[in-house]
Design a protein around this motif. Structure first.
Motif, mmCIF file in Angstrom:
data_model
loop_
_atom_site.group_PDB
_atom_site.id
_atom_site.type_symbol
_atom_site.label_atom_id
_atom_site.label_comp_id
_atom_site.label_asym_id
_atom_site.label_seq_id
_atom_site.Cartn_x
_atom_site.Cartn_y
_atom_site.Cartn_z
ATOM 1 N N GLU A 57 0.928 -1.168 0.120
ATOM 2 C CA GLU A 57 0.121 -0.051 0.049
ATOM 3 C C GLU A 57 0.954 1.264 -0.033
ATOM 4 O O GLU A 57 0.349 2.484 -0.475
ATOM 5 N N ILE A 87 -8.631 -6.108 -4.138
ATOM 6 C CA ILE A 87 -9.862 -6.386 -3.474
ATOM 7 C C ILE A 87 -9.359 -5.950 -1.975
ATOM 8 O O ILE A 87 -9.304 -6.895 -1.311
ATOM 9 N N SER A 88 -9.424 -4.764 -1.539
ATOM 10 C CA SER A 88 -9.132 -4.349 -0.195
ATOM 11 C C SER A 88 -7.565 -4.662 -0.042
ATOM 12 O O SER A 88 -7.231 -4.971 1.328
ATOM 13 N N ASP A 89 -6.834 -4.858 -1.051
ATOM 14 C CA ASP A 89 -5.267 -5.197 -1.009
ATOM 15 C C ASP A 89 -4.641 -4.551 -2.347
ATOM 16 O O ASP A 89 -5.529 -4.044 -3.360
ATOM 17 N N GLU A 131 -18.156 -3.361 1.602
ATOM 18 C CA GLU A 131 -17.728 -1.805 1.979
ATOM 19 C C GLU A 131 -16.398 -1.894 2.620
ATOM 20 O O GLU A 131 -16.082 -0.776 3.056
ATOM 21 N N GLY A 132 -15.750 -2.956 2.470
ATOM 22 C CA GLY A 132 -14.024 -2.817 2.855
ATOM 23 C C GLY A 132 -13.943 -2.897 4.278
ATOM 24 O O GLY A 132 -14.763 -3.448 5.222
ATOM 25 N N PHE A 133 -13.008 -2.332 4.839
ATOM 26 C CA PHE A 133 -12.903 -2.104 6.292
ATOM 27 C C PHE A 133 -13.525 -0.814 6.759
ATOM 28 O O PHE A 133 -13.666 -0.158 6.457
ATOM 29 N N PHE A 155 -18.170 -6.423 5.383
ATOM 30 C CA PHE A 155 -17.227 -5.615 5.976
ATOM 31 C C PHE A 155 -15.960 -6.580 6.459
ATOM 32 O O PHE A 155 -16.347 -7.610 6.916
ATOM 33 N N PHE A 156 -14.780 -5.951 6.302
ATOM 34 C CA PHE A 156 -13.765 -6.259 7.232
ATOM 35 C C PHE A 156 -13.399 -5.698 8.501
ATOM 36 O O PHE A 156 -13.557 -4.439 8.387
ATOM 37 N N CYS A 213 -14.480 -11.052 9.126
ATOM 38 C CA CYS A 213 -15.658 -10.395 8.150
ATOM 39 C C CYS A 213 -17.167 -10.375 8.893
ATOM 40 O O CYS A 213 -17.435 -11.139 9.572
#
Length: 303
Positions: A57, A87-89, A131-133, A155-156, A213
């Motif tokens: 990131e 995907i959120s990464d 919705e991700g984190f 969500f994470f 999750c």
């Protein structure tokens, strides 16, 4: 080309044959953590020694340019620590840069924590949003903005914030909103806890470990008859929304038929216009029938 490859989210047995084959043949691997990649290759018995490039990131925008150029001459395999890249990464900037440069991007599908949690949740799966984190600050406000979201939400969350997050879900969406907390998916201690936000609050606050999750039930649309739905469509139109789009939005929120809403609102608009007098005082319905309106001096028309 650029090859996005899904890696196991916990169980090594979920590594696909295509992933193993790609690990064994590519000359360049871009990964979130090169140490995790080396461990994965050893665990899978892969003896290839490719060039390893760290892409995380903090440097993915910078590395995207370099990797796109490398991909013009050879395949570049892209991995994250678990699941599908982008995907959120890390991965999205690289895919965007490759698409802009005309470099082919493909994927080796595989494990996904989002889809696995959704499938195990016991909540509706036909329509959902990822919705991700959860935000670290302002969670209640962020959740409140989703209070009327009709789709199931995924969500994470990190384990040490789980208790606060479940409490905030109850505060923003109501104690009775159903949720499922899925942890350690595909691993030895996999666990799925289902219940309402109010019911799971104490359990979540007691201390939970592992990858988390949270799956949250979508808002239940309030009962609305067609007449009320048409009124809602007309309100949206009055606020500037196109009639067709307003009909779609109200249909999705209420379960009413989109065509019924559209045609009903169209008819209501036409009737409303028909009841409005024109600037010269004549009525549209009278004019449509071919009868003249009053004269300029206000006298009634001659027979």
């Amino acid at each position: 080309m650029i090859i996005l490859a899904a890696t196991p989210i916990g169980n090594l047995g979920d590594a696909s044959t295509r992933l193993v084959e790609a690990l064994g043949r590519v000359d360049v691997i871009a990964s979130e953590d090169t140490r995790v990649t080396i461990h994965l290759m050893r665990a899978l018995g892969v003896e290839n020694r490719p060039q390893l490039i760290a892409m995380h990131e903090h440097n993915e925008h910078e590395k995207a340019v370099e990797l796109v150029e490398l991909a013009r001459d050879s395949d570049v395999l892209v991995l994250t620590d678990a699941g599908m890249p982008a995907i959120s990464d890390p991965g999205f900037p690289l895919v965007a840069a490759a698409a802009a440069a005309g470099v082919t991007v493909t994927a080796l599908p595989g494990p996904s924590a989002v889809i696995t949690a959704l499938a195990l949740s016991g909540l509706a799966t036909d329509r959902f949003t990822f919705e991700g984190f959860m935000p670290r600050k302002g969670r209640v406000a962020a959740l409140a903005r989703l209070a009327r979201e009709p789709r199931t939400m995924v969500f994470f969350e990190s384990p040490h914030r789980l208790g606060d997050t479940v409490r905030d879900i109850a505060l923003a969406l109501g104690d009775d909103r159903r949720i499922a907390v899925c942890r350690e998916l595909t691993k030895l201690y996999e666990e799925v806890k289902r219940g309402t936000a109010g019911e799971l609050g104490e359990w979540a606050s007691s201390g939970v470990r592992g990858e988390i999750c949270i799956v949250v039930e979508g808002a239940v649309a309030p009962a609305m008859d067609l007449a009320a739905g048409i009124t809602e469509v007309l309100s949206l139109v009055a606020a500037g929304t196109k009639l067709r789009q307003a009909s779609v939005e109200v249909a999705e929120a209420t379960g009413l038929g989109r065509r019924d809403l559209y045609e009903g609102a169209l008819a209501a608009k036409s009737q409303g216009a028909a009841r409005q007098p024109s600037p010269d005082g004549s009525h549209p319905a009278v004019r449509a029938a071919g009868r003249p309106g009053p004269t300029s001096d206000g006298a009634p028309p001659a027979p």
